[in-house]
Structure formats: structure tokens, C-alpha cells
Design a protein around this motif. Structure first.
Motif, PDB file in Angstrom:
ATOM      1  N   SER A  84      41.264  34.333  16.295  1.00  0.00           N
ATOM      2  CA  SER A  84      42.626  34.837  16.378  1.00  0.00           C
ATOM      3  C   SER A  84      43.262  34.474  17.720  1.00  0.00           C
ATOM      4  N   TYR A  85      44.584  34.368  17.712  1.00  0.00           N
ATOM      5  CA  TYR A  85      45.334  34.089  18.929  1.00  0.00           C
ATOM      6  C   TYR A  85      45.175  35.247  19.915  1.00  0.00           C
ATOM      7  N   VAL A  86      44.987  34.920  21.188  1.00  0.00           N
ATOM      8  CA  VAL A  86      44.831  35.915  22.245  1.00  0.00           C
ATOM      9  C   VAL A  86      45.830  35.606  23.353  1.00  0.00           C
ATOM     10  N   SER A  87      46.507  36.643  23.826  1.00  0.00           N
ATOM     11  CA  SER A  87      47.442  36.486  24.943  1.00  0.00           C
ATOM     12  C   SER A  87      46.900  37.280  26.124  1.00  0.00           C
ATOM     13  N   GLN A  88      45.976  36.680  26.866  1.00  0.00           N
ATOM     14  CA  GLN A  88      45.343  37.366  27.992  1.00  0.00           C
ATOM     15  C   GLN A  88      46.260  37.370  29.202  1.00  0.00           C
TER      16      GLN A  88
ATOM     17  N   SER B 235      37.306  24.318  51.661  1.00  0.00           N
ATOM     18  CA  SER B 235      38.172  25.435  51.297  1.00  0.00           C
ATOM     19  C   SER B 235      37.346  26.457  50.534  1.00  0.00           C
ATOM     20  N   PHE B 236      37.515  27.725  50.885  1.00  0.00           N
ATOM     21  CA  PHE B 236      36.814  28.823  50.216  1.00  0.00           C
ATOM     22  C   PHE B 236      37.867  29.740  49.602  1.00  0.00           C
ATOM     23  N   ARG B 237      37.732  30.018  48.304  1.00  0.00           N
ATOM     24  CA  ARG B 237      38.690  30.913  47.645  1.00  0.00           C
ATOM     25  C   ARG B 237      37.949  31.969  46.848  1.00  0.00           C
ATOM     26  N   THR B 238      38.269  33.225  47.140  1.00  0.00           N
ATOM     27  CA  THR B 238      37.683  34.357  46.423  1.00  0.00           C
ATOM     28  C   THR B 238      38.791  35.078  45.670  1.00  0.00           C
ATOM     29  N   MET B 239      38.595  35.271  44.353  1.00  0.00           N
ATOM     30  CA  MET B 239      39.551  36.011  43.535  1.00  0.00           C
ATOM     31  C   MET B 239      38.815  37.144  42.823  1.00  0.00           C
ATOM     32  N   PHE B 240      39.503  38.253  42.594  1.00  0.00           N
ATOM     33  CA  PHE B 240      38.937  39.354  41.810  1.00  0.00           C
ATOM     34  C   PHE B 240      39.932  39.700  40.711  1.00  0.00           C
ATOM     35  N   GLU B 241      39.651  39.207  39.512  1.00  0.00           N
ATOM     36  CA  GLU B 241      40.585  39.366  38.395  1.00  0.00           C
ATOM     37  C   GLU B 241      40.357  40.672  37.632  1.00  0.00           C
ATOM     38  N   SER B 242      41.450  41.264  37.193  1.00  0.00           N
ATOM     39  CA  SER B 242      41.436  42.304  36.165  1.00  0.00           C
ATOM     40  C   SER B 242      42.015  41.663  34.914  1.00  0.00           C
ATOM     41  N   ASN B 243      41.153  41.397  33.910  1.00  0.00           N
ATOM     42  CA  ASN B 243      41.545  40.676  32.701  1.00  0.00           C
ATOM     43  C   ASN B 243      41.968  41.654  31.612  1.00  0.00           C
ATOM     44  N   PHE B 244      43.237  41.619  31.213  1.00  0.00           N
ATOM     45  CA  PHE B 244      43.748  42.429  30.109  1.00  0.00           C
ATOM     46  C   PHE B 244      43.721  41.530  28.876  1.00  0.00           C
ATOM     47  N   ILE B 245      42.675  41.642  28.072  1.00  0.00           N
ATOM     48  CA  ILE B 245      42.453  40.727  26.946  1.00  0.00           C
ATOM     49  C   ILE B 245      43.103  41.251  25.672  1.00  0.00           C
ATOM     50  N   GLN B 246      42.767  42.462  25.296  1.00  0.00           N
ATOM     51  CA  GLN B 246      43.412  43.113  24.145  1.00  0.00           C
ATOM     52  C   GLN B 246      43.506  44.599  24.430  1.00  0.00           C
TER      53      GLN B 246
ATOM     54  N   ASP C 200      43.932  48.139  26.053  1.00  0.00           N
ATOM     55  CA  ASP C 200      43.604  48.630  27.393  1.00  0.00           C
ATOM     56  C   ASP C 200      42.162  48.323  27.773  1.00  0.00           C
ATOM     57  N   ASP C 201      41.567  47.348  27.089  1.00  0.00           N
ATOM     58  CA  ASP C 201      40.191  46.928  27.362  1.00  0.00           C
ATOM     59  C   ASP C 201      40.199  45.963  28.552  1.00  0.00           C
ATOM     60  N   ILE C 202      39.899  46.465  29.759  1.00  0.00           N
ATOM     61  CA  ILE C 202      40.038  45.674  30.981  1.00  0.00           C
ATOM     62  C   ILE C 202      38.679  45.181  31.448  1.00  0.00           C
ATOM     63  N   ARG C 203      38.573  43.874  31.625  1.00  0.00           N
ATOM     64  CA  ARG C 203      37.359  43.275  32.173  1.00  0.00           C
ATOM     65  C   ARG C 203      37.606  42.915  33.633  1.00  0.00           C
ATOM     66  N   PHE C 204      36.632  43.228  34.490  1.00  0.00           N
ATOM     67  CA  PHE C 204      36.730  42.868  35.905  1.00  0.00           C
ATOM     68  C   PHE C 204      35.848  41.643  36.152  1.00  0.00           C
ATOM     69  N   ARG C 205      36.455  40.598  36.741  1.00  0.00           N
ATOM     70  CA  ARG C 205      35.748  39.326  36.869  1.00  0.00           C
ATOM     71  C   ARG C 205      36.035  38.662  38.223  1.00  0.00           C
ATOM     72  N   PRO C 206      35.117  38.780  39.172  1.00  0.00           N
ATOM     73  CA  PRO C 206      35.265  38.023  40.422  1.00  0.00           C
ATOM     74  C   PRO C 206      34.914  36.555  40.207  1.00  0.00           C
ATOM     75  N   ARG C 207      35.511  35.686  40.995  1.00  0.00           N
ATOM     76  CA  ARG C 207      35.250  34.255  40.927  1.00  0.00           C
ATOM     77  C   ARG C 207      35.296  33.672  42.334  1.00  0.00           C
ATOM     78  N   GLN C 208      34.381  32.769  42.601  1.00  0.00           N
ATOM     79  CA  GLN C 208      34.260  32.189  43.932  1.00  0.00           C
ATOM     80  C   GLN C 208      34.300  30.668  43.848  1.00  0.00           C
ATOM     81  N   MET C 209      35.198  30.051  44.618  1.00  0.00           N
ATOM     82  CA  MET C 209      35.319  28.593  44.649  1.00  0.00           C
ATOM     83  C   MET C 209      34.983  28.057  46.033  1.00  0.00           C
TER      84      MET C 209
END
Length: 236
Positions: free
Chosen positions: A105-109, A128-139, A141-150
Motif C-alpha cells: 500500500s501507498y505510504v506517506s511517511q 564531514s560528520f552528520r548525526t540525525m535523530f529522526e522521529s518517523n511518522f509512518i502511519q 500515531d505510530d512513531i519510530r525513533f531512528r538515529p542515523r550517522q554519516m
């Protein structure tokens, strides 16, 4: 000179090593496609000279999979930032990810996130170092927390300073388990190697190979995307 070149290619191999190690999975699903992106970043002094340390980040992407036969995802990202120094910047941003995977199904995250970036010039190139901490609203009020490091490395070539070796790696982790965002743990890894061409202070283009290794929601099936990635960076 030979020692310096050995160090540079060694760093590139190290950044890409995490992706190559994933090839040992016997049940790995592999696919080919492409990602294209345009990224604009600049100072808010174009709006008001007093906002010189303020930053704005605008980005758009289009992504294809299934051997280039299927458009599956777009991305719109925007953020405002503040330059702590000429090397360090903090950000607060928003991302929209319309997604239509084959057979699903189509998802609008939608994501909101803070980020920190640090740029470190060295004798062999720029890290270059980049740190992000995402709060993903997928469907819902189900919120996923996802850090990412580049970690990113750019080395201008001696034969032509406008031409650079580019390599980077970005690692994603799911902090919590959610119904639509999967079980907590490893999420994905992205590793890139390619070349960049600097036209002037305002425009730079990059192209190369991107390896994206993905875990599914239950950590039982893995997918590896072999992607051609093209990027245009605009500074203002």
C-alpha cells in the motif's frame, strides 16, 4: 606521495567495507535502480544581513527500483540551521517520503529531526560528520525513533583539483519497535563511492555507485539495492 595515496584509498575502502561484508547472506534479495537528488543550502543573509549565521537546507529526491522499471519513492526535505562556527552547524528539519513499493500500500511517511554536522579539513581531504535523530511518522500515531550517522570524505585529485573522489557511509538504527516501522535494531546501511566535479563556488555535481543494505521489519529478510546515484549541490 605513495603513502598519502595509500591512505586515501584505504579510507575509501574502510567506508565501503560495511556494505561489502553484507554480501555473505545466502538469502539476500538484490535489485538495481537509481537515485537522483538536488540539494540547496545557503545562508539566510540573502533574506536579512543580520541572519548571516542562519542556514536553510532544501532537498528533493526521486528513487527508482526493480531494475529501473518502477518509481517507488520521492523525498522532500527542508531545514533551518545555525552555524556555531565555520565547521559546525545545528539543524531542525522536516522530511516527506511518499512511497509506493511493489505489492504494498501507498505510504506517506513524515519525519521531524534535529541534526548536527561537523566539517573537518585535513591534508588528504575533507571529512564531514552528520548525526540525525529522526522521529518517523509512518502511519497514524505510530512513531519510530531512528538515529542515523554519516561519515563522508572528499579528496580533490591532483591531476584536476575540480575533480574529487567522494565516498561516504551512513548507518541507521531503530531505537524502538513499532507496528509499521519494524522491530528495534539495525535498519539499513548506505555506502557510496564516486566522483564529484566542482563547477564553481555555487555548483557541484556528483555521480557514482550507492549500495543500500536493508533489513525488513522482522530482521528475517534482507535486501541489497545496487544504485546509480546522481546529485547536484547548490550553495548560496
Amino acid at each position: 606521495m605513495m603513502k598519502q595515496k595509500t591512505k586515501i584509498w584505504g579510507l575509501a575502502s574502510l567506508l565501503l567495507g560495511s556494505a561489502s561484508m553484507t554480501c555473505i547472506a545466502d538469502d539476500l534479495l538484490q535489485d538495481a535502480g537509481s537515485w537522483m537528488q538536488v540539494v540547496g543550502e545557503g545562508s539566510l543573509k540573502v533574506v536579512n544581513p543580520e541572519l548571516e549565521k542562519g542556514r536553510i537546507w532544501l532537498e528533493g529526491q526521486s528513487r527508482f527500483d526493480d531494475n529501473w522499471n518502477h518509481w517507488y519513492q520521492g523525498m522532500v526535505r527542508t531545514a533551518v540551521g545555525y552555524s556555531l562556527s565555520d565547521r559546525a552547524t545545528i539543524w531542525a528539519g522536516y522530511t516527506w517520503l511518499p512511497t509506493q513499493n511493489i505489492g504494498k500500500s501507498y505510504v506517506s511517511q513524515q519525519d521531524v529531526w534535529p541534526a548536527f554536522r561537523y566539517v573537518l579539513p585535513t591534508d588528504i581531504g575533507t571529512f564531514s560528520f552528520r548525526t540525525m535523530f529522526e522521529s518517523n511518522f509512518i502511519q497514524g500515531d505510530d512513531i519510530r525513533f531512528r538515529p542515523r550517522q554519516m561519515l563522508r570524505f572528499m579528496h580533490p585529485l591532483e591531476i584536476e583539483p575540480r575533480l574529487s573522489l567522494i565516498t561516504w557511509d551512513e548507518f541507521f538504527i531503530r531505537v524502538n519497535s513499532t507496528q509499521f516501522g519494524g522491530q528495534a535494531g539495525f535498519d539499513q546501511n548506505r555506502a557510496f563511492a564516486g566522483l564529484g566535479w566542482t563547477f564553481n563556488k555555487s555548483f557541484r555535481a556528483e555521480a557514482g555507485y550507492l549500495n543500500q543494505y536493508l533489513d525488513d521489519a522482522s530482521h528475517t529478510n534482507n535486501t541489497m539495492h545496487h544504485l546509480i546515484m546522481g546529485s547536484l549541490f547548490i550553495n548560496f
